[in-house]
Design a protein around this motif. Sequence first.
Motif, PDB file in Angstrom:
ATOM      1  N   TYR A 171       0.767  -1.157   0.115  1.00 55.84           N
ATOM      2  CA  TYR A 171       0.010  -0.023  -0.113  1.00 55.84           C
ATOM      3  C   TYR A 171       0.859   1.115  -0.113  1.00 55.84           C
ATOM      4  O   TYR A 171       0.688   2.097  -0.778  1.00 55.84           O
ATOM      5  CB  TYR A 171      -1.038  -0.085   1.274  1.00 55.84           C
ATOM      6  CG  TYR A 171      -1.591   1.425   1.524  1.00 55.84           C
ATOM      7  CD1 TYR A 171      -2.455   1.635   0.462  1.00 55.84           C
ATOM      8  CD2 TYR A 171      -1.209   2.122   2.542  1.00 55.84           C
ATOM      9  CE1 TYR A 171      -3.433   3.022   0.679  1.00 55.84           C
ATOM     10  CE2 TYR A 171      -1.911   3.340   2.586  1.00 55.84           C
ATOM     11  CZ  TYR A 171      -2.790   3.828   1.619  1.00 55.84           C
ATOM     12  OH  TYR A 171      -3.507   5.173   1.727  1.00 55.84           O
ATOM     13  N   LEU A 273      -3.950  -2.989  -4.930  1.00 57.56           N
ATOM     14  CA  LEU A 273      -4.416  -3.141  -3.476  1.00 57.56           C
ATOM     15  C   LEU A 273      -5.464  -4.319  -3.581  1.00 57.56           C
ATOM     16  O   LEU A 273      -5.444  -5.039  -2.468  1.00 57.56           O
ATOM     17  CB  LEU A 273      -5.097  -1.740  -3.010  1.00 57.56           C
ATOM     18  CG  LEU A 273      -4.097  -1.036  -2.884  1.00 57.56           C
ATOM     19  CD1 LEU A 273      -4.709   0.589  -2.518  1.00 57.56           C
ATOM     20  CD2 LEU A 273      -2.977  -1.010  -2.214  1.00 57.56           C
ATOM     21  N   THR A 323      -8.213   0.775  -0.837  1.00 61.64           N
ATOM     22  CA  THR A 323      -7.613   1.335   0.275  1.00 61.64           C
ATOM     23  C   THR A 323      -8.243   1.028   1.434  1.00 61.64           C
ATOM     24  O   THR A 323      -7.993   0.353   2.293  1.00 61.64           O
ATOM     25  CB  THR A 323      -7.174   2.759   0.063  1.00 61.64           C
ATOM     26  OG1 THR A 323      -6.224   2.934  -1.005  1.00 61.64           O
ATOM     27  CG2 THR A 323      -6.694   3.162   1.544  1.00 61.64           C
TER      28      THR A 323
END
Length: 381
Positions: A171, A273, A323
């Motif tokens: 990330y 992600l 995220t």
Amino acid sequence: MGNVAAPLASGLEGVVVAETRLSEVDGARGRLILAGHDVEALAGGGGVTFEEVCGLLWGGALPAPAEREALRAAIAEGRTRAFALLGRLGDALGARDGMDALRAAVAHLEGDAPPAAIAGAVATFAAAWARRAAGEAPVAPDPALRLSADYLRMARGGAASEAEARELDAYLVTVSDHGMNASTFAARVVTSTGSDAISAVVAAIGALKGPLHGGAPGPVLDMLDAIEAAGPRGAEAAGRAERWLQAELAAGRRIMGMGHRIYRVRDPRAAVLERAIERLARTAGGARGARLALARAVERAAEAALRARYPDRPLRANVEFYTAVLLDALGLPRALFSPTFAVGRVAGWCAHIDEQRRAGRLIRPSSRYVGGAPGAAAPAG
């Protein structure tokens, strides 16, 4: 009026203000290049750490092992020095909003602190705020750990697994830089005046706080929660998602985590992600797999609903969508999502500060005056 003939670029759309070696955002093809490397290669299968991407952005190449260890030590020292400052921050970490706390805390650093010190401090301050917000004491850094593992440990109060640290690295690398985004531009404008690095980073944090930039990952989870609760447990996820999304669009509300100012296809960071969550679900188990399945169903339903409503506007998943799911899977509270974004993006800010200093030119755009002329009659009434 000297600027009448000058073209107006509202929001500076399409205006090139600098040359950079740091990153390229290809919105048409859905590609992000970080200093010569595809983001998928770095954060997807490459296993690059936050310290390594700092070396890439600050030095122009992925660091050799000795350089990587030196960077890890320098950033760890930055975390330790920042922790020693906590007692002198007053009420800075008492702010209700994590970005307000981060902005106030970073302002206490020495004006020309080096990039490693700034990066380490941002991680320490963000984690310390999270602990204080939870009514717990801050956790001292462990300089033996790399930043990803230590950040999770400081924020959660317990050790992170190698799988968790690895996916947080994915990330942080993914969000480390992204062209001339609003916070990076803010940092470069402040730097162009000859001001110090901390003033530039504080300005960048202020820009990142805004919900139109980096301040919106948390509401993605609110959306997933609402869709999960929108029907009986046995109801099929896609159907629940479609009904909920159509109701939101009919009410004129925005679908969080969908659409991007630059990308006309799916945000490549969303793909990175998504795969990170998938790996975490395989290694760590728990409810992460079910949450990922729900997120994928909602993404598909949102794409279809937005395509039907806005056929001329490609609105696909952006970085915030996954995220939210990843940081939640890592056990971070929603209020810490935007400060965690800053933990990664500070690597790019520091690189742009150095690049702007080398350019040495004040950023000073023009505006078009549309007010009244001197002596003109006042409007009636």
